[in-house]
Design an enzyme around this catalytic site. Structure first.
Site, PDB file in Angstrom:
ATOM      1  N   CYS A  34      42.396  42.373  37.514  1.00  0.00           N
ATOM      2  CA  CYS A  34      41.763  42.429  38.835  1.00  0.00           C
ATOM      3  C   CYS A  34      40.881  41.226  39.121  1.00  0.00           C
ATOM      4  CB  CYS A  34      40.977  43.721  38.993  1.00  0.00           C
ATOM      5  SG  CYS A  34      39.542  43.890  37.901  1.00  0.00           S
ATOM      6  N   CYS A  84      37.230  48.257  30.804  1.00  0.00           N
ATOM      7  CA  CYS A  84      36.699  48.771  32.060  1.00  0.00           C
ATOM      8  C   CYS A  84      36.570  50.290  31.997  1.00  0.00           C
ATOM      9  CB  CYS A  84      37.589  48.347  33.221  1.00  0.00           C
ATOM     10  SG  CYS A  84      36.926  48.780  34.855  1.00  0.00           S
TER      11      CYS A  84
END
Length: 365
Positions: free
Chosen positions: A198, A101
């Site tokens: 997440c 990410c």
């Protein structure tokens, strides 16, 4: 400077944005929408990037008096992070989605767009420090060792470091950040930190992967190749795992066994004694340098293989297509797919994705 503040909805990014404003920068806040499931809400302190987080980020930006936008990066996130996560597990590796990410979204897609729009830097709430030198910026550990996030930033390149801003790096503790948020009237002052992956907010990675790639019965074997059990999908296992093994044949010495290797092509999981998890060498061909590349092909360093593990003294060997690291003492439970970050003192030198490991215990031991 014109600063684009990435605001996750948490206390760290809110205070980082506040400090950027206070320092006199021209600041604009942005929240990244990484999921198209618009009704998603946070469960406890798990996950991040939910609709609740977007609202928290907006409230913080309003209080700071800065413009605020929500940018939809869900497609890039799906392709560069989630799809990569699945394919890595299918290949028998253990990926770190936070590294991907940072590499592909926050400091690539976001930073690229920021520069296109005329911003000088992207500001985040990461705990790490940047130190200017004659050779350019160096990435170093944060002042607070307990909150240091330099490991997950090890994928950043020299060009990316030149356009980043980490206002929290010299902060002595998270308690100071929360107290500052409270004093500034930020509603997220006592908001719990996010945990786990997440996009798997319930923490059930095995179940999530089973939905994505299905199940397929396979064998669990020991280091000699003898079948000692079965499983419903090799992708559900990672090196060092002990729980979840269905072994019908006990070990000769009666001791527990751990996953030593995952072989996706044959859908086989290899198990063995804990001692066999000791790794005397790691190497990988996908590497990058956080600033100036090392001048020597062989050098002493510290290597860290997990975000919260201790760095270990090692010797690194760099060639045109590979970085090989030999630690002074064996590392424990290293899996292909993990990221090895190299340090010299507090400085992040660079990183590589581990492709190959060499056990410190011979197969016939």
């Amino acid at each position: 400077m014109r600063i684009l503040a990435a605001m996750s909805g948490g206390v760290d990014s809110a205070v980082a944005a506040a400090r950027a404003v206070e320092a006199g920068h021209d600041v604009v806040g942005v929240h990244l929408a990484l999921s198209r499931a618009g009704g998603t809400l946070r469960t406890g302190s798990r996950g991040c990037c939910t609709i609740e987080d977007a609202l928290d980020a907006r409230r913080a930006a309003d209080l700071l008096g800065i413009p605020f936008y929500v940018w939809d990066f869900s497609e890039r996130f799906r392709e560069d992070v989630i799809a990569d996560f699945v394919s890595e597990y299918q290949a028998g590796r253990t990926p770190n989605p936070c590294m991907r990410c940072n590499e592909k979204i926050k400091f690539a897609a976001l930073l690229d767009r920021a520069i296109e729009l005329g911003f000088d830097a992207v500001c985040t709430g990461h705990y790490a420090t940047l130190i200017p030198t004659d050779a350019g910026l160096e990435l170093h550990r944060a002042a607070d060792n307990a909150k240091d996030q330099s490991y997950v930033l090890g994928v950043l390149t020299a060009d990316q470091l030149a356009h980043t801003y980490f206002p929290l790096g010299t902060t002595p503790s998270k308690a100071v950040v929360r107290a500052e948020a409270e004093a500034r009237g930020l509603s997220v002052a006592q908001k719990p930190d996010s945990h786990d992956i997440c996009f798997i907010p319930d923490g059930d990675t095995r179940g999530w992967l089973a939905e994505k790639v299905g199940t397929a019965t396979g064998e669990v074997v020991d280091r000699s190749g003898a079948v000692v059990g079965s499983h419903e999908g090799a992708h559900a296992f990672t090196v060092g795992q002990r729980r979840g093994l269905k072994l019908g044949v006990p070990a000769a010495d009666g001791k527990p066994r751990f996953v030593l290797e995952v072989r996706p092509v044959s859908n086989t999981v290899v198990v063995g004694p804990k001692e066999a998890l000791a790794t005397r060498e790691i190497s990988g061909g996908r590497f990058s340098w956080a600033g100036a590349a090392p001048e020597e092909a062989e050098f002493s360093c510290d290597v860290q293989i997990r975000a919260h593990s201790e760095p270990e003294p090692a010797r690194a060997f760099v060639s045109a297509d590979e970085v090989r690291v030999v630690p002074d003492r064996p590392l424990d439970g290293v899996a292909p797919g993990q990221t090895a970050v190299l340090y010299v003192g507090t400085r992040v030198l660079g990183q590589f994705t581990i492709d190959r490991t060499v056990s410190a215990v011979p197969v016939d031991a």
